[in-house]
Structure formats: C-alpha cells, structure tokens
Design a protein around this motif. Structure first.
Motif, PDB file in Angstrom:
ATOM      1  N   LEU A 132      -1.564  10.005 -13.466  1.00 54.55           N
ATOM      2  CA  LEU A 132      -1.806   9.352 -12.186  1.00 54.55           C
ATOM      3  C   LEU A 132      -0.590   8.579 -11.703  1.00 54.55           C
ATOM      4  CD1 LEU A 132      -5.438   8.067 -12.833  1.00 54.55           C
ATOM      5  CD2 LEU A 132      -4.756   9.942 -11.321  1.00 54.55           C
ATOM      6  N   PHE A 133       0.044   7.824 -12.591  1.00 52.98           N
ATOM      7  CA  PHE A 133       1.182   7.005 -12.185  1.00 52.98           C
ATOM      8  C   PHE A 133       2.420   7.849 -11.877  1.00 52.98           C
ATOM      9  CE2 PHE A 133      -1.138   3.384 -14.119  1.00 52.98           C
ATOM     10  CZ  PHE A 133      -0.986   2.467 -13.097  1.00 52.98           C
ATOM     11  N   LEU A 134       2.576   8.966 -12.541  1.00 47.74           N
ATOM     12  CA  LEU A 134       3.735   9.835 -12.302  1.00 47.74           C
ATOM     13  C   LEU A 134       3.445  10.903 -11.260  1.00 47.74           C
ATOM     14  CD1 LEU A 134       5.145  10.217 -15.932  1.00 47.74           C
ATOM     15  CD2 LEU A 134       5.724   8.545 -14.163  1.00 47.74           C
ATOM     16  N   VAL A 135       2.319  10.787 -10.580  1.00 42.25           N
ATOM     17  CA  VAL A 135       1.961  11.611  -9.422  1.00 42.25           C
ATOM     18  C   VAL A 135       2.046  13.104  -9.752  1.00 42.25           C
ATOM     19  CG1 VAL A 135       2.190  11.773  -6.910  1.00 42.25           C
ATOM     20  CG2 VAL A 135       3.111   9.788  -8.103  1.00 42.25           C
ATOM     21  N   GLU A 136       1.336  13.508 -10.792  1.00 40.78           N
ATOM     22  CA  GLU A 136       1.243  14.943 -11.074  1.00 40.78           C
ATOM     23  C   GLU A 136       0.459  15.637  -9.971  1.00 40.78           C
ATOM     24  OE1 GLU A 136      -0.742  17.928 -14.412  1.00 40.78           O
ATOM     25  OE2 GLU A 136      -0.333  15.846 -14.912  1.00 40.78           O
ATOM     26  N   ASP A 137      -0.579  14.951  -9.468  1.00 43.36           N
ATOM     27  CA  ASP A 137      -1.350  15.452  -8.339  1.00 43.36           C
ATOM     28  C   ASP A 137      -1.416  14.344  -7.297  1.00 43.36           C
ATOM     29  OD1 ASP A 137      -3.948  15.817  -6.727  1.00 43.36           O
ATOM     30  OD2 ASP A 137      -3.772  17.755  -7.742  1.00 43.36           O
ATOM     31  N   MET A 138      -0.888  14.623  -6.099  1.00 40.50           N
ATOM     32  CA  MET A 138      -0.792  13.611  -5.055  1.00 40.50           C
ATOM     33  C   MET A 138      -2.150  13.045  -4.675  1.00 40.50           C
ATOM     34  SD  MET A 138       1.073  11.850  -2.943  1.00 40.50           S
ATOM     35  CE  MET A 138       2.665  12.680  -2.806  1.00 40.50           C
ATOM     36  N   LYS A 143      -6.188   8.637  -4.627  1.00 38.54           N
ATOM     37  CA  LYS A 143      -7.533   8.134  -4.910  1.00 38.54           C
ATOM     38  C   LYS A 143      -7.481   7.003  -5.935  1.00 38.54           C
ATOM     39  CE  LYS A 143      -9.341  12.200  -5.854  1.00 38.54           C
ATOM     40  NZ  LYS A 143     -10.352  13.233  -6.203  1.00 38.54           N
ATOM     41  N   PHE A 144      -6.617   7.146  -6.922  1.00 38.19           N
ATOM     42  CA  PHE A 144      -6.449   6.090  -7.926  1.00 38.19           C
ATOM     43  C   PHE A 144      -5.926   4.818  -7.284  1.00 38.19           C
ATOM     44  CE2 PHE A 144      -3.748   4.237 -11.413  1.00 38.19           C
ATOM     45  CZ  PHE A 144      -4.813   3.755 -12.164  1.00 38.19           C
ATOM     46  N   GLY A 145      -4.986   4.964  -6.338  1.00 35.89           N
ATOM     47  CA  GLY A 145      -4.469   3.801  -5.619  1.00 35.89           C
ATOM     48  C   GLY A 145      -5.545   3.108  -4.800  1.00 35.89           C
ATOM     49  N   VAL A 146      -6.425   3.892  -4.173  1.00 32.62           N
ATOM     50  CA  VAL A 146      -7.528   3.305  -3.398  1.00 32.62           C
ATOM     51  C   VAL A 146      -8.460   2.519  -4.315  1.00 32.62           C
ATOM     52  CG1 VAL A 146      -9.563   3.837  -2.011  1.00 32.62           C
ATOM     53  CG2 VAL A 146      -7.414   5.053  -1.599  1.00 32.62           C
ATOM     54  N   ILE A 147      -8.744   3.076  -5.497  1.00 24.12           N
ATOM     55  CA  ILE A 147      -9.608   2.381  -6.463  1.00 24.12           C
ATOM     56  C   ILE A 147      -8.973   1.067  -6.891  1.00 24.12           C
ATOM     57  CG2 ILE A 147     -10.583   2.512  -8.780  1.00 24.12           C
ATOM     58  CD1 ILE A 147     -10.913   5.511  -8.358  1.00 24.12           C
ATOM     59  N   LEU A 148      -7.656   1.091  -7.159  1.00 19.99           N
ATOM     60  CA  LEU A 148      -6.964  -0.146  -7.537  1.00 19.99           C
ATOM     61  C   LEU A 148      -7.005  -1.163  -6.411  1.00 19.99           C
ATOM     62  CD1 LEU A 148      -3.820   1.281  -9.389  1.00 19.99           C
ATOM     63  CD2 LEU A 148      -5.891   0.300 -10.403  1.00 19.99           C
ATOM     64  N   PHE A 151     -10.280  -2.766  -6.397  1.00 20.89           N
ATOM     65  CA  PHE A 151     -10.379  -3.701  -7.519  1.00 20.89           C
ATOM     66  C   PHE A 151      -9.718  -5.042  -7.199  1.00 20.89           C
ATOM     67  CE2 PHE A 151     -11.010  -0.508 -11.229  1.00 20.89           C
ATOM     68  CZ  PHE A 151     -12.352  -0.448 -10.894  1.00 20.89           C
ATOM     69  N   THR A 152      -8.693  -5.043  -6.332  1.00 16.79           N
ATOM     70  CA  THR A 152      -8.077  -6.321  -5.962  1.00 16.79           C
ATOM     71  C   THR A 152      -9.070  -7.223  -5.242  1.00 16.79           C
ATOM     72  OG1 THR A 152      -7.243  -5.426  -3.853  1.00 16.79           O
ATOM     73  CG2 THR A 152      -5.805  -5.249  -5.788  1.00 16.79           C
ATOM     74  N   TYR A 153      -9.940  -6.626  -4.417  1.00 15.49           N
ATOM     75  CA  TYR A 153     -10.968  -7.402  -3.725  1.00 15.49           C
ATOM     76  C   TYR A 153     -12.066  -7.826  -4.694  1.00 15.49           C
ATOM     77  CZ  TYR A 153      -8.956  -6.404   0.845  1.00 15.49           C
ATOM     78  OH  TYR A 153      -8.117  -6.348   1.930  1.00 15.49           O
ATOM     79  N   ILE A 154     -12.441  -6.920  -5.609  1.00 17.52           N
ATOM     80  CA  ILE A 154     -13.455  -7.269  -6.603  1.00 17.52           C
ATOM     81  C   ILE A 154     -12.968  -8.429  -7.472  1.00 17.52           C
ATOM     82  CG2 ILE A 154     -14.705  -6.439  -8.634  1.00 17.52           C
ATOM     83  CD1 ILE A 154     -14.764  -3.686  -7.379  1.00 17.52           C
ATOM     84  N   GLY A 155     -11.679  -8.379  -7.855  1.00 20.26           N
ATOM     85  CA  GLY A 155     -11.113  -9.465  -8.652  1.00 20.26           C
ATOM     86  C   GLY A 155     -11.068 -10.781  -7.903  1.00 20.26           C
ATOM     87  N   ALA A 156     -10.930 -10.704  -6.567  1.00 20.60           N
ATOM     88  CA  ALA A 156     -10.930 -11.935  -5.772  1.00 20.60           C
ATOM     89  C   ALA A 156     -12.332 -12.521  -5.641  1.00 20.60           C
ATOM     90  CB  ALA A 156     -10.349 -11.653  -4.389  1.00 20.60           C
TER      91      ALA A 156
END
Length: 225
Positions: A132-138, A143-148, A151-156
């Motif tokens: 995911l981090f090395l962008v094997e599949d864009m 989608k992983f970035g959207v989930i993260l 999570f920033t809002y959930i953490g807040a």
C-alpha cells in the motif's frame, strides 16, 4: 449472601473455561452469541467494568483493586463453606478443589501453534503495508489513504481506550444483531458492495495507473514487437 456466593462460583467457573477460548472456537462463539446468557453476561459485565475502570484509573490501580476484590471474595467463600461444613458436620473438602486441580500449563504444541499463527499474520500484515505504501496498486493505495484520513477524525473524537470499549461492546452485540437480522442486513450489504465495486471499476478506468495489463493484451503486444 448466598446469591452473591453463587455468582462468585459462576464467575470462577466461567474464568476456568476462558483459558480454552483461543483454541475452542465453539466456546468463543457461544459467548459472543449469548448461547448461555449467564456466562456471557458475566464475561461481558466483568470485561466492561474492567475497561471502564482502566479508562478512569491507572492499570496498576485497577489490577490491584480487582485482585483484592477477588481475594476477599474467595476468602469469604472459603470461610463460609468451612463454617457450613462444621455446622452440618459434612466433609465436602476444599470448595475450590475443582479449580485447584485444573491444568493451566500451556503445552509446547499450543505455544508453537500460537507463534506460527502470529508470525503468519505479522508477515501478511507487513507485506500488505509495503504494497500500500509503495503504491503497487494506485486504487488500493488511494482507498488506504481515505481510511487513514477517516481515522484522523476518529482519533480526534475518541481516545484509544474509548475505541477499545466500543470494540468490546460491539463484539458482544453486533454478532447477535446480525444473527437475528441476517437476511435484511445481507441485502443491504450486497447493495453497498455492488455500488462500491461499480465506483472502484469506474475509478480504475479513469486512472489506469497501477492496473495490471491483461494477459491476452500482453501476449499480443509481445507478438507485435
């Protein structure tokens, strides 16, 4: 007094069975699906009280007070049974004899099995993060970035302990709710899954980066060369 002692005995019986949960899927399912309301209620209540206490006090304080409470309960029950046996002139033996004889040791096979499963999951998790981090599949990375981002809002909104409590409550509620409403929930989930698949396919067409070339197309391209 008798009711409290019976509750303590039931708690001890439930705790004696918890050690088998990681290796007995049926026992775990019976707890979270409330097959035995008494056992599930004891585990759920004790777990929820412990988590709430940890969120309010230090772990050391919670451990000390819970251990002290358990010790007072077992001592009181031991004295109660001893007095009862003396008055009734019976010889039932130690009231916790059944639990004292339980084998709590972990066999080498079980330890190796747990270690093997843990290593397999860790390796899979590490490989997925690398992908995911090395962008094997864009698309997957987006989608992983959207989930993260979510999570920033959930953490807040929530701290880590609150999320643990919510997860624990969900573990004892959502499976039963799903079991009782499986047909309707599956229908809505299929609709959502279909919509998400359609949106993902449209995005893959619009953003061809990271898409794998079809085998047939790759073969024709090689022949042209």
């Amino acid at each position: 007094m008798a009711a409290a002692l019976e509750t303590l005995q039931a708690l001890l019986q439930t705790l004696s069975e918890i050690k088998e949960l990681p290796y007995n899927r049926e026992s775990l399912e019976s707890l979270i699906y409330w097959r035995d309301v008494k056992k599930s209620g004891i585990v759920f209540g004790a777990g929820l009280v412990t988590l709430v206490a940890i969120s309010c006090f230090s772990v050391i304080s919670v451990f000390a007070y819970l251990s002290l409470l358990a010790l007072v309960g077992t001592v009181a029950f031991r004295i109660y049974k001893s007095v009862t046996q003396a008055v009734q002139k019976t010889n039932d033996g130690h009231p916790f004899k059944e639990y004292l004889e339980l084998d709590l040791t972990l066999s080498q096979e079980k330890v190796q099995h747990i270690a093997g499963v843990a290593v397999a999951h860790l390796n899979g998790f590490t490989a997925e993060l690398r992908r995911l981090f090395l962008v094997e599949d864009m698309i997957d990375s987006i989608k992983f970035g959207v989930i993260l981002w979510v999570f920033t809002y959930i953490g807040a909104w929530f701290n880590g302990m609150t999320l643990v409590i919510l997860a624990f409550v969900s573990l004892f509620t959502l499976p039963k709710v799903y079991e009782n409403n499986k047909a309707s929930i599956d229908t809505y989930l299929d609709l959502v899954r279909t919509k998400l698949t359609e949106i993902t396919d449209k995005i893959r067409v619009a953003i061809p980066i990271g898409n794998k070339k079809p085998v047939a197309a790759a073969t024709e391209s090689d022949k042209d060369k």
